[in-house]
Design an enzyme around this catalytic site. Sequence first.
Site, PDB file in Angstrom:
ATOM      1  N   LYS A  23       0.774  -1.083  -0.046  1.00 41.99           N
ATOM      2  CA  LYS A  23       0.113   0.016   0.098  1.00 41.99           C
ATOM      3  C   LYS A  23       0.878   1.387  -0.165  1.00 41.99           C
ATOM      4  CE  LYS A  23      -2.015  -1.062   3.953  1.00 41.99           C
ATOM      5  NZ  LYS A  23      -1.200  -2.428   4.221  1.00 41.99           N
ATOM      6  N   ARG A  98     -10.259   0.909   8.101  1.00 44.71           N
ATOM      7  CA  ARG A  98      -9.879  -0.549   8.464  1.00 44.71           C
ATOM      8  C   ARG A  98     -10.967  -1.278   9.203  1.00 44.71           C
ATOM      9  NH1 ARG A  98      -3.958   0.419   8.278  1.00 44.71           N
ATOM     10  NH2 ARG A  98      -2.872  -1.471   8.902  1.00 44.71           N
ATOM     11  N   ARG A 137      12.268  -5.575   6.264  1.00 43.40           N
ATOM     12  CA  ARG A 137      12.214  -4.314   5.680  1.00 43.40           C
ATOM     13  C   ARG A 137      12.830  -3.290   6.582  1.00 43.40           C
ATOM     14  NH1 ARG A 137       6.170  -1.962   5.354  1.00 43.40           N
ATOM     15  NH2 ARG A 137       5.979  -2.275   7.493  1.00 43.40           N
ATOM     16  N   ARG A 171      10.726  -0.358  11.997  1.00 47.36           N
ATOM     17  CA  ARG A 171       9.344   0.048  12.748  1.00 47.36           C
ATOM     18  C   ARG A 171       9.309  -1.026  13.818  1.00 47.36           C
ATOM     19  NH1 ARG A 171       4.652   0.479   8.456  1.00 47.36           N
ATOM     20  NH2 ARG A 171       3.696  -0.518   9.967  1.00 47.36           N
ATOM     21  N   ARG A 182      -1.061  -8.433  13.029  1.00 43.70           N
ATOM     22  CA  ARG A 182      -1.504  -7.831  12.186  1.00 43.70           C
ATOM     23  C   ARG A 182      -2.453  -8.366  10.887  1.00 43.70           C
ATOM     24  NH1 ARG A 182       3.953  -4.522  11.163  1.00 43.70           N
ATOM     25  NH2 ARG A 182       3.017  -3.759   9.277  1.00 43.70           N
TER      26      ARG A 182
HETATM   27  P1  AP5 Z   1       4.746  -1.564   2.250  1.00 41.00           P
HETATM   28  O1  AP5 Z   1       4.616  -0.624   0.857  1.00 41.00           O
HETATM   29  O2  AP5 Z   1       5.378  -0.954   3.036  1.00 41.00           O
HETATM   30  O3  AP5 Z   1       3.407  -2.512   2.328  1.00 41.00           O
HETATM   31  P2  AP5 Z   1       2.348  -1.788   3.041  1.00 41.00           P
HETATM   32  O4  AP5 Z   1       0.985  -2.492   2.617  1.00 41.00           O
HETATM   33  O5  AP5 Z   1       2.203  -0.309   3.221  1.00 41.00           O
HETATM   34  O6  AP5 Z   1       2.508  -2.417   4.529  1.00 41.00           O
HETATM   35  P3  AP5 Z   1       2.612  -1.820   6.091  1.00 41.00           P
HETATM   36  O7  AP5 Z   1       3.465  -2.439   6.908  1.00 41.00           O
HETATM   37  O8  AP5 Z   1       3.038  -0.524   6.097  1.00 41.00           O
HETATM   38  O9  AP5 Z   1       1.074  -1.850   6.185  1.00 41.00           O
HETATM   39  P4  AP5 Z   1       0.078  -2.109   7.548  1.00 41.00           P
HETATM   40  O10 AP5 Z   1      -1.177  -1.920   6.975  1.00 41.00           O
HETATM   41  O11 AP5 Z   1       0.464  -3.019   8.558  1.00 41.00           O
HETATM   42  O12 AP5 Z   1       0.988  -0.489   8.306  1.00 41.00           O
HETATM   43  P5  AP5 Z   1       0.125   0.693   8.809  1.00 41.00           P
HETATM   44  O13 AP5 Z   1       1.400   1.750   9.031  1.00 41.00           O
HETATM   45  O14 AP5 Z   1      -0.838   1.014   7.960  1.00 41.00           O
HETATM   46  O15 AP5 Z   1       5.785  -2.941   1.372  1.00 41.00           O
HETATM   47  C1  AP5 Z   1       6.161  -3.778   2.516  1.00 41.00           C
HETATM   48  C2  AP5 Z   1       7.630  -4.346   1.880  1.00 41.00           C
HETATM   49  O16 AP5 Z   1       7.311  -5.212   0.860  1.00 41.00           O
HETATM   50  C3  AP5 Z   1       8.718  -3.091   1.389  1.00 41.00           C
HETATM   51  O17 AP5 Z   1       9.784  -3.697   1.791  1.00 41.00           O
HETATM   52  C4  AP5 Z   1       8.477  -3.206  -0.017  1.00 41.00           C
HETATM   53  O18 AP5 Z   1       9.671  -2.639  -0.685  1.00 41.00           O
HETATM   54  C5  AP5 Z   1       8.106  -4.552  -0.360  1.00 41.00           C
HETATM   55  N1  AP5 Z   1       7.125  -4.717  -1.314  1.00 41.00           N
HETATM   56  C6  AP5 Z   1       6.155  -4.063  -1.804  1.00 41.00           C
HETATM   57  N2  AP5 Z   1       5.385  -4.391  -2.936  1.00 41.00           N
HETATM   58  C7  AP5 Z   1       6.127  -5.495  -3.398  1.00 41.00           C
HETATM   59  C8  AP5 Z   1       6.040  -6.471  -4.506  1.00 41.00           C
HETATM   60  N3  AP5 Z   1       5.035  -6.227  -5.434  1.00 41.00           N
HETATM   61  N4  AP5 Z   1       6.882  -7.256  -4.614  1.00 41.00           N
HETATM   62  C9  AP5 Z   1       7.760  -7.579  -3.575  1.00 41.00           C
HETATM   63  N5  AP5 Z   1       8.232  -6.741  -2.627  1.00 41.00           N
HETATM   64  C10 AP5 Z   1       7.363  -5.599  -2.438  1.00 41.00           C
HETATM   65  O19 AP5 Z   1      -0.460   0.390  10.206  1.00 41.00           O
HETATM   66  C11 AP5 Z   1       0.459   0.190  11.367  1.00 41.00           C
HETATM   67  C12 AP5 Z   1      -0.194   0.174  12.561  1.00 41.00           C
HETATM   68  O20 AP5 Z   1      -0.959   1.340  12.797  1.00 41.00           O
HETATM   69  C13 AP5 Z   1      -1.489  -0.948  12.691  1.00 41.00           C
HETATM   70  O21 AP5 Z   1      -1.029  -2.395  13.077  1.00 41.00           O
HETATM   71  C14 AP5 Z   1      -2.510  -0.232  13.543  1.00 41.00           C
HETATM   72  O22 AP5 Z   1      -1.830  -0.344  14.972  1.00 41.00           O
HETATM   73  C15 AP5 Z   1      -2.245   1.142  13.497  1.00 41.00           C
HETATM   74  N6  AP5 Z   1      -3.346   1.703  12.394  1.00 41.00           N
HETATM   75  C16 AP5 Z   1      -2.979   2.311  11.155  1.00 41.00           C
HETATM   76  N7  AP5 Z   1      -3.907   2.793  10.573  1.00 41.00           N
HETATM   77  C17 AP5 Z   1      -5.105   2.417  11.300  1.00 41.00           C
HETATM   78  C18 AP5 Z   1      -6.599   2.327  11.129  1.00 41.00           C
HETATM   79  N8  AP5 Z   1      -7.141   2.898  10.148  1.00 41.00           N
HETATM   80  N9  AP5 Z   1      -7.168   1.895  12.078  1.00 41.00           N
HETATM   81  C19 AP5 Z   1      -6.841   1.438  13.301  1.00 41.00           C
HETATM   82  N10 AP5 Z   1      -5.465   1.338  13.313  1.00 41.00           N
HETATM   83  C20 AP5 Z   1      -4.578   1.815  12.375  1.00 41.00           C
END
Ligand code: AP5
Length: 229
Positions: A23, A98, A137, A171, A182
């Site tokens: 994402k 979410r 990562r 992180r 997660r």
């Molecule tokens: P990346 O692009 O970073 O993936 P992502 O989907 O953004 O993953 P996140 O870990 O950031 O998502 P998340 O939803 O758990 O975290 P968030 O910060 O939203 O890619 C990941 C890796 O894969 C990278 O190394 C990249 O290079 C690689 N990659 C990407 N695409 C690839 C491909 N096609 N092939 C190979 N490699 C690839 O949330 C964190 C925490 O915040 C949550 O757990 C929760 O506690 C809280 N939170 C956030 N939003 C909310 C909400 N709306 N409601 C409640 N709690 C929330």
Amino acid sequence: MTETAVDTRPVNLILLGPPGAGKGTQARMLEESFGLVQLSTGDLLRGAVAAGTEAGLAAKAVMEKGELVSDEIVLAVLKERLAQPDVAAGTILDGFPRTAGQAAALDALLAERGEQIDAVISLKVQDEAMVERVSGRFTCAGCGEGYHDSFKQPARPGVCDKCGGTEMKRRADDNAETVRTRLQAYHADTAPLIDYYAARGTLTEVDAMAEIGRVRAEMEAIVGKLTAA
Ligand code: AP5
């Protein structure tokens, strides 16, 4: 001279997908290609944690466990961000909504602004591959360039290829155990939104196990149609 009315209504896009689906990676690329603004609730919450705000203090332990932060806190940080003028061209919502409650609140929030969700892209991946993607990562603390233990090491160990910085960071929630929590939270609370948006005719699924450039091309084709409309 006859003037033609130009529709400048903002384009709003949701990226749905489990941790590691790409994402953030794809949102940054779409931002670059279309001038939309990436709104990552994860980044907003991490900013609040770093700033030591009340919302950040409440969110910190929940995030470290890999659970979902309350809708109330998430909506508060999102509303604050949406009040800033740079989102006028449109947004890429990364990691929001979410829960069903967040989806309903988003509809109301956008309706107040005379806006709507134009497209929802669901990134389809396999859970096990996500544990490796996320737990390996790390990023440059200086410029944010992303790296990976297995897939993308800097050319010189410990030195950022982009800015030459030598401080790398991970992180707090990027370890295998927390990633599994997660993923569970995603399947329990967020995956049902796929049907919610499919029923409204706004959902497109993309194979996000494909190589990053291929995923990007597919997503740009979807967003290109919206911005050209
Ligand atoms: P990346 O692009 O970073 O993936 P992502 O989907 O953004 O993953 P996140 O870990 O950031 O998502 P998340 O939803 O758990 O975290 P968030 O910060 O939203 O890619 C990941 C890796 O894969 C990278 O190394 C990249 O290079 C690689 N990659 C990407 N695409 C690839 C491909 N096609 N092939 C190979 N490699 C690839 O949330 C964190 C925490 O915040 C949550 O757990 C929760 O506690 C809280 N939170 C956030 N939003 C909310 C909400 N709306 N409601 C409640 N709690 C929330």
